[in-house]
Design a protein around this motif. Structure first.
Motif, PDB file in Angstrom:
ATOM      1  N   PRO A  46       0.805  -1.283   0.015  1.00  0.00           N
ATOM      2  CA  PRO A  46      -0.122  -0.075   0.000  1.00  0.00           C
ATOM      3  C   PRO A  46       0.953   1.302  -0.041  1.00  0.00           C
ATOM      4  N   ASN A  47       0.057   2.274  -0.061  1.00  0.00           N
ATOM      5  CA  ASN A  47       0.886   3.557  -0.497  1.00  0.00           C
ATOM      6  C   ASN A  47       1.163   4.097   1.212  1.00  0.00           C
ATOM      7  N   GLU A  48       1.451   5.199   1.613  1.00  0.00           N
ATOM      8  CA  GLU A  48       2.012   5.764   2.903  1.00  0.00           C
ATOM      9  C   GLU A  48       0.400   5.779   3.598  1.00  0.00           C
ATOM     10  N   ASP A  49      -0.604   5.966   3.007  1.00  0.00           N
ATOM     11  CA  ASP A  49      -1.922   5.922   3.794  1.00  0.00           C
ATOM     12  C   ASP A  49      -2.391   4.656   3.927  1.00  0.00           C
ATOM     13  N   GLY A  50      -1.725   3.554   3.478  1.00  0.00           N
ATOM     14  CA  GLY A  50      -2.409   2.129   3.659  1.00  0.00           C
ATOM     15  C   GLY A  50      -3.211   1.612   2.663  1.00  0.00           C
ATOM     16  N   THR A  51      -3.267   2.341   1.493  1.00  0.00           N
ATOM     17  CA  THR A  51      -4.262   2.134   0.428  1.00  0.00           C
ATOM     18  C   THR A  51      -3.233   1.561  -0.696  1.00  0.00           C
ATOM     19  N   VAL A  52      -3.856   0.232  -1.380  1.00  0.00           N
ATOM     20  CA  VAL A  52      -3.233  -0.258  -2.442  1.00  0.00           C
ATOM     21  C   VAL A  52      -3.704   0.765  -3.766  1.00  0.00           C
ATOM     22  N   GLN A  53      -2.905   1.143  -4.269  1.00  0.00           N
ATOM     23  CA  GLN A  53      -2.979   2.208  -5.532  1.00  0.00           C
ATOM     24  C   GLN A  53      -2.314   1.441  -6.745  1.00  0.00           C
ATOM     25  N   LEU A  54      -2.900   0.885  -7.870  1.00  0.00           N
ATOM     26  CA  LEU A  54      -2.080   0.267  -8.798  1.00  0.00           C
ATOM     27  C   LEU A  54      -2.238   1.144 -10.273  1.00  0.00           C
ATOM     28  N   ASP A  55      -1.084   0.659 -10.827  1.00  0.00           N
ATOM     29  CA  ASP A  55      -0.849   1.572 -12.278  1.00  0.00           C
ATOM     30  C   ASP A  55      -0.707   0.250 -13.158  1.00  0.00           C
ATOM     31  N   ALA A  56      -1.305   0.435 -14.521  1.00  0.00           N
ATOM     32  CA  ALA A  56      -0.987  -0.636 -15.378  1.00  0.00           C
ATOM     33  C   ALA A  56      -1.125   0.179 -16.916  1.00  0.00           C
ATOM     34  N   ALA A  57      -0.529  -0.576 -17.784  1.00  0.00           N
ATOM     35  CA  ALA A  57      -0.942  -0.148 -19.323  1.00  0.00           C
ATOM     36  C   ALA A  57      -0.742  -1.184 -20.136  1.00  0.00           C
ATOM     37  N   PHE A  58      -1.455  -1.086 -21.383  1.00  0.00           N
ATOM     38  CA  PHE A  58      -1.566  -1.852 -22.279  1.00  0.00           C
ATOM     39  C   PHE A  58      -1.410  -1.226 -23.629  1.00  0.00           C
ATOM     40  N   MET A  59      -0.446  -1.738 -24.530  1.00  0.00           N
ATOM     41  CA  MET A  59      -0.254  -1.265 -25.973  1.00  0.00           C
ATOM     42  C   MET A  59      -0.266  -2.274 -27.040  1.00  0.00           C
ATOM     43  N   ASP A  60      -0.996  -2.181 -28.185  1.00  0.00           N
ATOM     44  CA  ASP A  60      -1.036  -3.093 -29.217  1.00  0.00           C
ATOM     45  C   ASP A  60      -0.111  -2.441 -30.273  1.00  0.00           C
ATOM     46  N   GLY A  61       0.993  -3.052 -30.544  1.00  0.00           N
ATOM     47  CA  GLY A  61       2.091  -2.677 -31.406  1.00  0.00           C
ATOM     48  C   GLY A  61       1.609  -2.654 -32.870  1.00  0.00           C
ATOM     49  N   THR A  62       0.403  -3.347 -33.201  1.00  0.00           N
ATOM     50  CA  THR A  62      -0.116  -3.373 -34.585  1.00  0.00           C
ATOM     51  C   THR A  62      -0.988  -2.274 -34.805  1.00  0.00           C
ATOM     52  N   THR A  63      -2.023  -1.789 -34.202  1.00  0.00           N
ATOM     53  CA  THR A  63      -3.000  -0.891 -34.041  1.00  0.00           C
ATOM     54  C   THR A  63      -2.892   0.278 -33.460  1.00  0.00           C
ATOM     55  N   PHE A  64      -1.644   0.423 -32.402  1.00  0.00           N
ATOM     56  CA  PHE A  64      -1.421   1.432 -31.695  1.00  0.00           C
ATOM     57  C   PHE A  64      -2.505   1.775 -30.483  1.00  0.00           C
ATOM     58  N   GLU A  65      -3.269   0.601 -30.250  1.00  0.00           N
ATOM     59  CA  GLU A  65      -4.373   0.984 -29.336  1.00  0.00           C
ATOM     60  C   GLU A  65      -3.631   0.803 -28.037  1.00  0.00           C
TER      61      GLU A  65
END
Lengths: 317, 317
Positions: free
Chosen positions: A55-74
């Motif tokens: 968790p962060n300093e406040d005790g909460t789990v905050q998550l980051d993520a990303a996805f990229m398609d190399g063919t469509t650039f989505e």
């Protein structure tokens, strides 16, 4: 057709083993990438990603993520997502949106819930214990905050010559509420173009995002550099620049793969990664930089593997 | 020593006039940049930035901003910041942090309040009216959401040869809660290196962030291209790639300046910008792309200026 994948850190190994069979059977780069990262997110003992993430300093789990398609650039990304176990799947879902494809905090959760993702508590007894223990150590000045930041980042090339890149992270250890690292930022944490190759980064996000290292690595591959040279030159050039301008250089590691399935890495710290290609079964490597600046890549020793397993089981480091 | 600044959109004009005197007197690039952007943020009738900015689909004003120092590479950013009038100043303050320099949502607000920024309601009667009116039009299908996105983005070169870049935006019109565009993302919305030059972008953030256009423009200047060629080649190359891969290309505009005070722009839509340099008093230009793909840059006609002023006063378009 050839195929392959490269992922940051030892924690990707089991997922890579499972998904490498699917990759050989013709699964898409996107499915394989999501499969590996989901497995890492869901394994509670990995404390830097997903369920059981610190968790962060406040005790909460905050998550980051990303996805990229190399063919469509989505491209889709989330930051500061709470109570959703698989941020990578939310990011992939977002990549299908023409607008509003990068969402944060409440807005990201709202999108996830609307799209059928279940809300659940991501804090485990283990990660809570670990957090309290680390908090105490920081108070006693036995350790510094912001020391751990093991993002899963990866690049996949499938048999149809499509590529995907993605990341998932609970971010800097003991981060401030709302802190975003490089992981969800296109070009910084990840980048992929199926006509060339892809790259992903891990390390101190605050430094990585000053340099667009994933984009630059792909760009250098486009110019004709081997993945090995592309990653290493990108890191070395940026380190020098950052040292000169900013006077401080944090931990930074890069993995990349081109669309022929050739791979490369660069790092300025001890760094493990996992490879699987058409001609190489899933393999863990441990890399480091020698005193004279050379990149060393080895298979981990039996002791290292045993220690790792012990730590993973007990999470006592 | 020479000096200068370039900023996106007509709305920067008054701020550029006021700050160009300070720039001539030797004020730092960072102070001048913050000064211009603050003025835009605080002018309620600019409905795409700061106070009076258009709220998201839930009726909440959520602001994005970033600041980068081209000499030290100190970089700070906020996204989804609510109830704080000057996101650019929060971003600049964050740029001084070694860790946790990119903050979102509640965390960003917490940092701002802790650092003495006042909380206030950013929704004006005008922007609320405008929002309700546009919402109705969308319901009646008389307009599409996600049509407006006028970010203030700028680059400043000061007499001491230091450079800064920054952005501020209320984001895509009628955006989803938590939507982040390119504005706070390093390399996408802005980038600057005092040894080379800087760039900033405006347009459809979801497309811009697929291409790292600000970073790439600076990189091309580093390779020796003039700012003009750097911006235009960057945009043209990326547009072609995006068309081929994604099949759709949104509005995109770039401004840049090198460390000699030479400037360039690129755009695929009608786009206004403001320049002031040692040898040129603050000037508004209007640019567009001709049917055969040539960039046209002109001074706006008196009619255009009159219409603009009318719109600004009434905000009735």
């Amino acid at each position: 057709m050839t195929y392959g994948m490269i992922a940051t850190w030892r924690m990707a190994y089991e997922g890579v083993i499972h998904q490498s069979e699917h990759l050989a059977d013709g699964s898409s780069a996107g499915d394989v990438l999501e499969g590996v990262i989901k497995e890492v997110e869901e394994f509670a003992n990995f404390i830097s990603v997903g369920y059981g993430g610190l968790p962060n300093e406040d005790g909460t789990v905050q998550l980051d993520a990303a996805f990229m398609d190399g063919t469509t650039f989505e491209t889709g990304a989330v930051a500061g997502l709470e109570n959703i176990k698989n941020p990578i799947s939310v990011a992939r879902k977002l990549s299908k949106e023409r607008f509003n494809s990068f969402l944060i905090a409440e807005g990201a959760k709202k999108f996830a819930v609307k799209n059928g993702f279940e809300q659940e508590d991501l804090l485990t007894e283990k990660s809570k214990e670990k957090w309290e223990e680390k908090k105490k150590k920081i108070e006693l000045k036995e350790m510094t905050p912001y020391d751990g930041h093991d993002t899963i980042g990866m690049v996949v090339l499938d048999k149809a010559n499509h590529m995907a890149a993605g990341t998932s992270s609970s971010g800097l250890f003991m981060k401030k509420n709302g802190r975003v690292g490089d992981s969800p930022l296109p070009g910084s944490g990840f980048y992929v173009d199926s006509d060339i190759g892809g790259a992903a980064a891990t390390g101190l996000g605050e430094d990585l995002m000053k340099g667009m290292l994933s984009y630059e690595t792909v760009r250098k591959m486009e110019e004709g550099l081997s993945p090995e040279d592309a990653a290493q030159r990108t890191l070395e050039e940026f380190e020098k620049k950052l040292e000169r301008k900013y006077g401080k250089v944090g931990a930074m590691s890069l993995v990349c793969m081109n669309n022929k399935g050739e791979w490369g890495i660069a790092t300025n710290v001890e760094f493990t990664f996992v490879i699987a290609t058409k001609t190489q079964k899933p393999t863990i490597y441990i890399s480091n930089r020698s005193e004279d600046g050379q990149l060393i890549i080895e298979k981990p020793t039996k002791e290292w593997m045993k220690d790792y397993q012990g730590n993973l089981n007990n999470r006592i480091e």
